[in-house]
Design a protein around this motif. Structure first.
Motif, PDB file in Angstrom:
ATOM      1  N   VAL A 138      63.842  28.785  50.507  1.00  0.00           N
ATOM      2  CA  VAL A 138      63.279  27.467  50.240  1.00  0.00           C
ATOM      3  C   VAL A 138      63.364  27.127  48.757  1.00  0.00           C
ATOM      4  O   VAL A 138      63.215  25.963  48.372  1.00  0.00           O
ATOM      5  N   PHE A 139      63.619  28.120  47.902  1.00  0.00           N
ATOM      6  CA  PHE A 139      63.747  27.890  46.466  1.00  0.00           C
ATOM      7  C   PHE A 139      65.179  27.618  46.042  1.00  0.00           C
ATOM      8  O   PHE A 139      65.420  27.254  44.894  1.00  0.00           O
ATOM      9  N   GLY A 140      66.162  27.870  46.914  1.00  0.00           N
ATOM     10  CA  GLY A 140      67.553  27.657  46.583  1.00  0.00           C
ATOM     11  C   GLY A 140      68.383  28.905  46.773  1.00  0.00           C
ATOM     12  O   GLY A 140      67.969  29.847  47.464  1.00  0.00           O
ATOM     13  N   ARG A 141      69.567  28.928  46.147  1.00  0.00           N
ATOM     14  CA  ARG A 141      70.498  30.040  46.302  1.00  0.00           C
ATOM     15  C   ARG A 141      70.433  30.970  45.092  1.00  0.00           C
ATOM     16  O   ARG A 141      70.326  30.509  43.956  1.00  0.00           O
ATOM     17  N   LEU A 142      70.549  32.279  45.376  1.00  0.00           N
ATOM     18  CA  LEU A 142      70.574  33.286  44.328  1.00  0.00           C
ATOM     19  C   LEU A 142      71.655  34.294  44.679  1.00  0.00           C
ATOM     20  O   LEU A 142      71.512  35.071  45.634  1.00  0.00           O
ATOM     21  N   GLU A 199      62.984  38.343  29.651  1.00  0.00           N
ATOM     22  CA  GLU A 199      63.260  37.117  30.405  1.00  0.00           C
ATOM     23  C   GLU A 199      64.749  36.759  30.401  1.00  0.00           C
ATOM     24  O   GLU A 199      65.247  36.175  31.377  1.00  0.00           O
ATOM     25  N   ARG A 200      65.459  37.104  29.346  1.00  0.00           N
ATOM     26  CA  ARG A 200      66.881  36.746  29.281  1.00  0.00           C
ATOM     27  C   ARG A 200      67.705  37.499  30.324  1.00  0.00           C
ATOM     28  O   ARG A 200      68.827  37.086  30.642  1.00  0.00           O
ATOM     29  N   ASP A 201      67.171  38.597  30.829  1.00  0.00           N
ATOM     30  CA  ASP A 201      67.889  39.405  31.813  1.00  0.00           C
ATOM     31  C   ASP A 201      67.619  38.956  33.251  1.00  0.00           C
ATOM     32  O   ASP A 201      68.254  39.460  34.177  1.00  0.00           O
ATOM     33  N   VAL A 202      66.672  38.030  33.423  1.00  0.00           N
ATOM     34  CA  VAL A 202      66.214  37.656  34.759  1.00  0.00           C
ATOM     35  C   VAL A 202      66.945  36.406  35.237  1.00  0.00           C
ATOM     36  O   VAL A 202      67.132  35.443  34.486  1.00  0.00           O
ATOM     37  N   ARG A 203      67.361  36.425  36.510  1.00  0.00           N
ATOM     38  CA  ARG A 203      68.006  35.267  37.125  1.00  0.00           C
ATOM     39  C   ARG A 203      67.149  34.762  38.284  1.00  0.00           C
ATOM     40  O   ARG A 203      66.444  35.540  38.933  1.00  0.00           O
ATOM     41  N   ALA A 204      67.249  33.469  38.563  1.00  0.00           N
ATOM     42  CA  ALA A 204      66.458  32.863  39.631  1.00  0.00           C
ATOM     43  C   ALA A 204      67.271  31.749  40.276  1.00  0.00           C
ATOM     44  O   ALA A 204      68.305  31.324  39.727  1.00  0.00           O
ATOM     45  N   PRO A 205      66.865  31.258  41.457  1.00  0.00           N
ATOM     46  CA  PRO A 205      67.585  30.127  42.064  1.00  0.00           C
ATOM     47  C   PRO A 205      67.627  28.943  41.105  1.00  0.00           C
ATOM     48  O   PRO A 205      66.655  28.663  40.396  1.00  0.00           O
ATOM     49  N   HIS A 206      68.746  28.236  41.075  1.00  0.00           N
ATOM     50  CA  HIS A 206      68.915  27.167  40.091  1.00  0.00           C
ATOM     51  C   HIS A 206      69.170  25.804  40.708  1.00  0.00           C
ATOM     52  O   HIS A 206      69.289  24.802  39.987  1.00  0.00           O
ATOM     53  N   GLU A 207      69.262  25.724  42.047  1.00  0.00           N
ATOM     54  CA  GLU A 207      69.402  24.423  42.692  1.00  0.00           C
ATOM     55  C   GLU A 207      68.830  24.515  44.099  1.00  0.00           C
ATOM     56  O   GLU A 207      68.940  25.544  44.764  1.00  0.00           O
TER      57      GLU A 207
END
Length: 392
Positions: A138-142, A199-207
């Motif tokens: 529900v947050f997007g694609r990762l 935090e710079r190493d962390v990725r999250a859904p962006h769309e």
């Protein structure tokens, strides 16, 4: 942690009327932890997310009951002997478990898409051993790949999309939440300077994903078992969200090791903490550099924890001769003194760095072993420390 993100379309103020250009009113959902007292996210749906039309009780996909490890036995669990499953949700298998956490394996050999799924029991931490996948939620694609840790918060509706070639996953299912160690965070939740990642190493859904569909099934795992909820509209109808609660990924290759002149104990490798367990990352690093340092780990008795170590890649020098290799899981319960294999000290002389990649889960309550865990246990592993030292 993770830090604040805003994705897609959201109104300027919380809890205010939010409409599309055609006048359609979006429906706000607060997804929050610990009631209204901890991390949360606000998601904006095209349709009411509570509209379900059917509920069906389901049998669990597998018999994953874990029973006491009696007689107490150190184990080498060979994941290569576990058959591939249909997808990363229904195909995962539990090997070790207690009331706080379940540790399992999910291998998928071919391209597939899992059913929509959410766990109401707790967060899930998934380590990608081989291949790649996309976590759609529900947050997007990762998008994730080999070496990535993926944290999926409890009650997140999601599915796994696996491309050709498949994927192998180590799965840690918590009863509670998973996050970075609190000692690495400020009172406001920012990573501190001594933290081994940030935090710079962390990725999250962006769309966001906006997907249409009616009468859509979602599998739900709760403390009582499995259910199937049929939603009136597709749950992936979120046009935007913001907050501190969302799936996130972090590569083990971005973990910066802490080293010292003498052997550093496992807490310096800690990467995550959960309720009743911790997760550590062992990555290539400089060996201890005191001139008389013993570079291999000392024999140790974890009097208050069971130790589970997944061997991901590299040269596991201290385990040579035990049968341990890439894809192995070792389980050393409290009550058993474990340490390097015979000959490890001699092999370490002259070396200046490790070349191993491994994930460790330490639990603070005894683990039980499933029938599958017993089936894939190497029968001669407990006796490997008693073998003769190499001659010369």
């Amino acid at each position: 942690m993770p830090h604040y993100r805003a994705v897609g379309e959201i109104p300027r103020k919380r809890h205010t009327v939010f409409r599309a250009a055609d006048g359609h009113r979006f429906h706000e959902e607060l997804m929050g932890q610990e009631g209204f007292s901890s991390r949360s996210a606000l998601l904006y749906h095209r349709h009411p997310p509570s509209a379900i039309t059917a509920i069906v009780a389901l049998e669990a996909p597998h018999d994953d009951a874990a029973t006491a490890d009696h007689p107490l036995t150190p184990r080498h669990l060979r994941t290569g002997q576990i058959p591939a499953g249909a997808d990363p949700v229904l195909g995962r298998r539990v090997l070790l478990a207690n009331a706080d956490v379940r540790i399992g394996w999910g291998a998928v050999a071919e391209a597939t898409v899992s059913p929509l799924y959410r766990s109401a029991v707790g967060d899930e931490l998934v380590y990608v051993q081989r291949g790649s996948a996309v976590l759609e939620s529900v947050f997007g694609r990762l998008a994730v790949g080999a070496g990535d840790y993926v944290v999926v918060p409890a009650c997140t509706t999601h599915r796994w999309v696996v491309p050709a070639g498949g994927v192998d996953l180590l799965v840690v299912e918590a009863r509670g939440h998973i996050g970075p160690p609190r000692r690495y965070l400020s009172s406001g939740g920012q990573f501190l300077e001594h933290a081994p990642y940030c935090e710079r190493d962390v990725r999250a859904p962006h769309e966001p994903i906006v997907e249409d569909g009616d009468q859509v099934d979602v599998l739900v795992r709760s403390s009582g078992g499995w259910s199937r909820h049929t939603h009136r509209h597709h749950p992936f109808d979120v046009v935007g969200w913001d907050g501190h609660l969302h799936p996130w990924a972090f590569s083990i290759h971005d973990f910066e090791p802490i080293v010292g002149r003498l052997h550093m104990p496992p807490p310096v490798h800690q990467t995550f903490e959960g309720s009743g367990f911790v997760v550590c990352s062992f990555v290539p690093r400089l060996y201890d550099f005191h001139p008389d340092a013993v570079k291999v780990p000392y024999h140790h008795a974890n009097t208050d924890s069971d130790e589970v170590l997944f061997y991901s890649d590299g040269d596991f020098m201290s385990r040579a001769g035990s049968g341990i290799g890439v894809g192995s899981i070792s389980y050393h319960p409290a009550g058993f003194v474990h340490g390097p294999q015979p000959g490890s000290f001699e092999a370490s002389v002259g070396r200046d760095r490790t070349e191993e990649l491994a994930v460790m889960v330490d639990t603070f309550a005894p683990l039980g072993v499933t029938q599958l865990g017993r089936t894939v246990s190497a029968p001669d592993y407990p006796w490997t420390w008693a073998r003769e030292l190499p001659s010369g």
